[in-house]
Design a protein around this motif. Structure first.
Motif, PDB file in Angstrom:
ATOM      1  N   ASP A  64      73.510 -19.873  52.315  1.00  0.00           N
ATOM      2  CA  ASP A  64      74.566 -20.068  53.326  1.00  0.00           C
ATOM      3  C   ASP A  64      75.627 -18.978  53.216  1.00  0.00           C
ATOM      4  OD1 ASP A  64      73.430 -22.298  54.455  1.00  0.00           O
ATOM      5  OD2 ASP A  64      74.557 -23.727  53.228  1.00  0.00           O
ATOM      6  N   ALA A  65      76.007 -18.656  51.975  1.00  0.00           N
ATOM      7  CA  ALA A  65      77.039 -17.638  51.763  1.00  0.00           C
ATOM      8  C   ALA A  65      76.581 -16.275  52.239  1.00  0.00           C
ATOM      9  CB  ALA A  65      77.412 -17.580  50.279  1.00  0.00           C
ATOM     10  N   ILE A  66      75.292 -15.984  52.077  1.00  0.00           N
ATOM     11  CA  ILE A  66      74.752 -14.695  52.526  1.00  0.00           C
ATOM     12  C   ILE A  66      74.705 -14.643  54.046  1.00  0.00           C
ATOM     13  CG2 ILE A  66      72.689 -13.241  52.541  1.00  0.00           C
ATOM     14  CD1 ILE A  66      72.085 -14.439  49.746  1.00  0.00           C
ATOM     15  N   GLU A  67      74.237 -15.724  54.664  1.00  0.00           N
ATOM     16  CA  GLU A  67      74.113 -15.741  56.123  1.00  0.00           C
ATOM     17  C   GLU A  67      75.466 -15.649  56.805  1.00  0.00           C
ATOM     18  OE1 GLU A  67      71.890 -19.251  56.978  1.00  0.00           O
ATOM     19  OE2 GLU A  67      69.957 -18.249  56.738  1.00  0.00           O
ATOM     20  N   SER A  68      76.503 -16.235  56.202  1.00  0.00           N
ATOM     21  CA  SER A  68      77.834 -16.198  56.819  1.00  0.00           C
ATOM     22  C   SER A  68      78.487 -14.831  56.700  1.00  0.00           C
ATOM     23  CB  SER A  68      78.744 -17.251  56.168  1.00  0.00           C
ATOM     24  OG  SER A  68      78.970 -16.930  54.799  1.00  0.00           O
ATOM     25  N   ASN A  69      77.922 -13.961  55.867  1.00  0.00           N
ATOM     26  CA  ASN A  69      78.503 -12.628  55.672  1.00  0.00           C
ATOM     27  C   ASN A  69      77.441 -11.546  55.874  1.00  0.00           C
ATOM     28  OD1 ASN A  69      80.896 -11.140  54.958  1.00  0.00           O
ATOM     29  ND2 ASN A  69      79.889 -10.588  53.045  1.00  0.00           N
ATOM     30  N   SER A  70      76.568 -11.800  56.865  1.00  0.00           N
ATOM     31  CA  SER A  70      75.444 -10.886  57.087  1.00  0.00           C
ATOM     32  C   SER A  70      75.939  -9.487  57.430  1.00  0.00           C
ATOM     33  CB  SER A  70      74.563 -11.410  58.234  1.00  0.00           C
ATOM     34  OG  SER A  70      73.542 -10.493  58.514  1.00  0.00           O
ATOM     35  N   ARG A  71      75.279  -8.478  56.843  1.00  0.00           N
ATOM     36  CA  ARG A  71      75.686  -7.091  57.071  1.00  0.00           C
ATOM     37  C   ARG A  71      74.954  -6.454  58.251  1.00  0.00           C
ATOM     38  NH1 ARG A  71      75.394  -5.167  50.743  1.00  0.00           N
ATOM     39  NH2 ARG A  71      77.337  -6.104  50.060  1.00  0.00           N
ATOM     40  N   LEU A  72      73.837  -7.058  58.683  1.00  0.00           N
ATOM     41  CA  LEU A  72      73.056  -6.448  59.753  1.00  0.00           C
ATOM     42  C   LEU A  72      73.289  -7.184  61.058  1.00  0.00           C
ATOM     43  CD1 LEU A  72      69.634  -5.840  58.010  1.00  0.00           C
ATOM     44  CD2 LEU A  72      71.259  -4.112  58.760  1.00  0.00           C
ATOM     45  N   PRO A  73      73.745  -6.495  62.107  1.00  0.00           N
ATOM     46  CA  PRO A  73      73.909  -7.168  63.392  1.00  0.00           C
ATOM     47  C   PRO A  73      72.554  -7.535  63.982  1.00  0.00           C
ATOM     48  CG  PRO A  73      74.264  -4.822  63.633  1.00  0.00           C
ATOM     49  CD  PRO A  73      74.120  -5.090  62.154  1.00  0.00           C
ATOM     50  N   GLY A  74      72.540  -8.557  64.808  1.00  0.00           N
ATOM     51  CA  GLY A  74      71.287  -9.038  65.369  1.00  0.00           C
ATOM     52  C   GLY A  74      70.552  -7.989  66.182  1.00  0.00           C
ATOM     53  N   SER A  75      71.297  -7.114  66.882  1.00  0.00           N
ATOM     54  CA  SER A  75      70.643  -6.120  67.717  1.00  0.00           C
ATOM     55  C   SER A  75      69.811  -5.148  66.884  1.00  0.00           C
ATOM     56  CB  SER A  75      71.685  -5.343  68.535  1.00  0.00           C
ATOM     57  OG  SER A  75      72.648  -4.748  67.677  1.00  0.00           O
ATOM     58  N   SER A  76      70.291  -4.764  65.711  1.00  0.00           N
ATOM     59  CA  SER A  76      69.535  -3.855  64.849  1.00  0.00           C
ATOM     60  C   SER A  76      68.265  -4.508  64.344  1.00  0.00           C
ATOM     61  CB  SER A  76      70.403  -3.415  63.658  1.00  0.00           C
ATOM     62  OG  SER A  76      71.540  -2.729  64.092  1.00  0.00           O
ATOM     63  N   GLN A  77      68.367  -5.789  64.004  1.00  0.00           N
ATOM     64  CA  GLN A  77      67.198  -6.495  63.499  1.00  0.00           C
ATOM     65  C   GLN A  77      66.155  -6.693  64.594  1.00  0.00           C
ATOM     66  OE1 GLN A  77      69.965  -9.486  62.098  1.00  0.00           O
ATOM     67  NE2 GLN A  77      69.066  -9.384  60.055  1.00  0.00           N
ATOM     68  N   LEU A  78      66.613  -6.973  65.821  1.00  0.00           N
ATOM     69  CA  LEU A  78      65.672  -7.122  66.929  1.00  0.00           C
ATOM     70  C   LEU A  78      65.005  -5.794  67.255  1.00  0.00           C
ATOM     71  CD1 LEU A  78      67.507  -9.562  69.366  1.00  0.00           C
ATOM     72  CD2 LEU A  78      65.515 -10.016  67.944  1.00  0.00           C
ATOM     73  N   ALA A  79      65.753  -4.702  67.175  1.00  0.00           N
ATOM     74  CA  ALA A  79      65.159  -3.383  67.413  1.00  0.00           C
ATOM     75  C   ALA A  79      64.085  -3.092  66.375  1.00  0.00           C
ATOM     76  CB  ALA A  79      66.240  -2.307  67.376  1.00  0.00           C
ATOM     77  N   ARG A  80      64.344  -3.493  65.136  1.00  0.00           N
ATOM     78  CA  ARG A  80      63.355  -3.307  64.079  1.00  0.00           C
ATOM     79  C   ARG A  80      62.102  -4.140  64.359  1.00  0.00           C
ATOM     80  NH1 ARG A  80      65.521  -4.986  58.427  1.00  0.00           N
ATOM     81  NH2 ARG A  80      67.205  -3.655  59.168  1.00  0.00           N
ATOM     82  N   ALA A  81      62.306  -5.352  64.879  1.00  0.00           N
ATOM     83  CA  ALA A  81      61.178  -6.223  65.208  1.00  0.00           C
ATOM     84  C   ALA A  81      60.328  -5.620  66.326  1.00  0.00           C
ATOM     85  CB  ALA A  81      61.688  -7.606  65.615  1.00  0.00           C
ATOM     86  N   VAL A  82      60.991  -5.114  67.380  1.00  0.00           N
ATOM     87  CA  VAL A  82      60.266  -4.515  68.500  1.00  0.00           C
ATOM     88  C   VAL A  82      59.477  -3.294  68.032  1.00  0.00           C
ATOM     89  CG1 VAL A  82      60.534  -3.302  70.691  1.00  0.00           C
ATOM     90  CG2 VAL A  82      61.834  -5.392  70.255  1.00  0.00           C
TER      91      VAL A  82
END
Length: 416
Positions: free
Chosen positions: A276-294
């Motif tokens: 929970d503590a890691i997820e609340s302070n995530s360093r990677l924005p969702g857009s970067s992670q989605l770009a990596r997925a694509v």
């Protein structure tokens, strides 16, 4: 007296699955996977569909019975060999806790594997679909099967941990933990609670073996584990102040623990809090992670791509990945995957002379007939009709190499 009337076929599982429902289920499975199914009782005797035939001294009814019992034992379909070149698999049909029989795929020949030990991906996918259909038609005891799968997983992890301990390779909690640390770090960074729990459970088994029944020793070993987990969580991006606060609160509770079950629960709660503590302070924005997925999908489009694999490549948990997909791209992962496969298929149809079977394989479709169905559903044309209609465009367009470069530029945005 009426002459020439036909008696309606009896229901394979009266009160649970009628004859008409079985026919609908079998047709849906045939469309999805291309395999035929039959219904049998708990002794493997046919109720609907299929045909009895011997198989190297062992009747097919015995195989069906064994396939159903194995599926019930492990909580998922088990693929069994018929002793020649074929296989079959099944799901158990239950009414509450009572086993009534099963739905069994008739003996099917495997494709020749591309490499030693490789599984026919059709079978892997068909097993999953059969279980999904059985659940949707309320034929399986889903909670029971889930419990059986979880039990089998825990027993496997316990056996692996005990094997390592007996080898004497790991004699301290730190050395045991260091073996599991890479998997745990990766799971914590992705927010995958299930995978993280699996790693911790393997360490717990070793802790209990080292500590035996001495609760104070077990608590000291658990404390050492928490210290190491905390370091992992901070490295993965957790807020140090929040994590230290969690540790302070948890250490006060540790002093009151008096049995192994409470200790295991305490450790699991610590793990959940750290994630929970890691997820609340995530360093990677969702857009970067989605770009990596694509990008990962583009690079592996010809392969089977389960959601879990793509989410792992993007550094996300499957559930969070699905949430981001819907929120940021407005579609599900399956819709995205189909769209990208069809985009590549259109390009190959227009810009190459490849046979339809090769186009289907290059785009990740399991076979040509399934590719044709999906293509026609989207474009209202078969792949051959589409190619004939678009070929004039090809002659007037840019050279093939330039067009391909535009279509497959890494990191290009994909919209659903």
């Amino acid at each position: 007296m009426r002459v020439g009337s036909r008696r309606a076929p009896s229901a394979p599982f009266p009160g649970l699955l009628s004859s008409a429902q079985f026919a609908a289920l079998a047709a849906e499975y045939r469309r999805a996977c291309g395999f035929e199914i039959c219904a049998c009782d708990s002794d493997g005797k046919l109720r609907r569909g299929g045909a009895e035939r011997p198989s190297e001294g062992r009747s097919v009814s015995d195989l069906r019975k064994h396939a159903v019992s194995e599926a019930l034992r492990w909580g998922e379909p088990s693929v069994l060999s018929d002793g020649i070149e074929g296989v079959l698999w099944a799901i158990p049909v239950c009414q509450n806790q009572k086993l009534l029989g099963g739905l069994v795929v008739t003996v099917t020949r495997l494709r020749r594997p591309s490499k030693a030990g490789a599984l026919d991906q059709r079978v892997v996918s068909a097993c999953r679909v059969l279980l999904e259909l059985g659940t949707r038609y309320n034929l399986v005891n889903a909670p029971l099967l889930s419990e059986r799968r979880e039990t089998a997983r825990r027993e496997q992890e316990k056996a692996e941990a005990l094997h390592l301990m007996k080898e004497g390779t790991f004699d301290t909690i730190r050395s045991i933990y260091l073996r599991e640390e890479p998997a745990l770090i990766a799971a914590i960074r992705r927010g995958e609670r299930s995978a993280a729990r699996h790693a911790i459970n393997r360490v717990l088994t070793a802790i209990y073996m080292l500590g035996q029944s001495r609760i104070e020793l077990l608590k000291s070993l658990a404390l050492e584990l928490v210290v190491t987990m905390t370091r992992t969580a901070v490295q993965a991006g957790g807020n140090p102040e929040n994590i230290l606060g969690l540790n302070y609160q948890s250490l006060s509770r540790l002093a009151d623990i008096s049995d192994q079950e409470d200790l295991a629960g305490w450790l699991c709660r610590m793990l959940e809090s750290l994630i929970d503590a890691i997820e609340s302070n995530s360093r990677l924005p969702g857009s970067s992670q989605l770009a990596r997925a694509v990008k990962y999908v583009e690079e592996h489009l010809a392969e089977a791509l389960p959601r879990e694999e793509v989410a792992r490549a993007a550094g996300l948990s499957p559930s969070h990945f699905s949430h981001l997909m819907k929120a940021r791209m407005g579609c599900t992962f399956t819709q995205l995957l189909t769209r990208m496969r069809l985009e590549r298929a259109r390009s190959l149809l227009v810009h190459t002379d490849a046979e339809l079977a090769h186009v289907a394989a290059a785009c990740g479709f399991t076979d040509q007939s399934y590719f044709t169905r999906v293509f026609r559903k989207t474009h209202r044309l078969t792949p051959s009709e589409f190619r004939r209609a678009k070929r004039p465009i090809r002659n007037a367009s840019a050279p093939k190499s330039q067009t391909s470069a535009r279509l497959y530029k890494p990191g290009a945005a994909v919209r659903c």
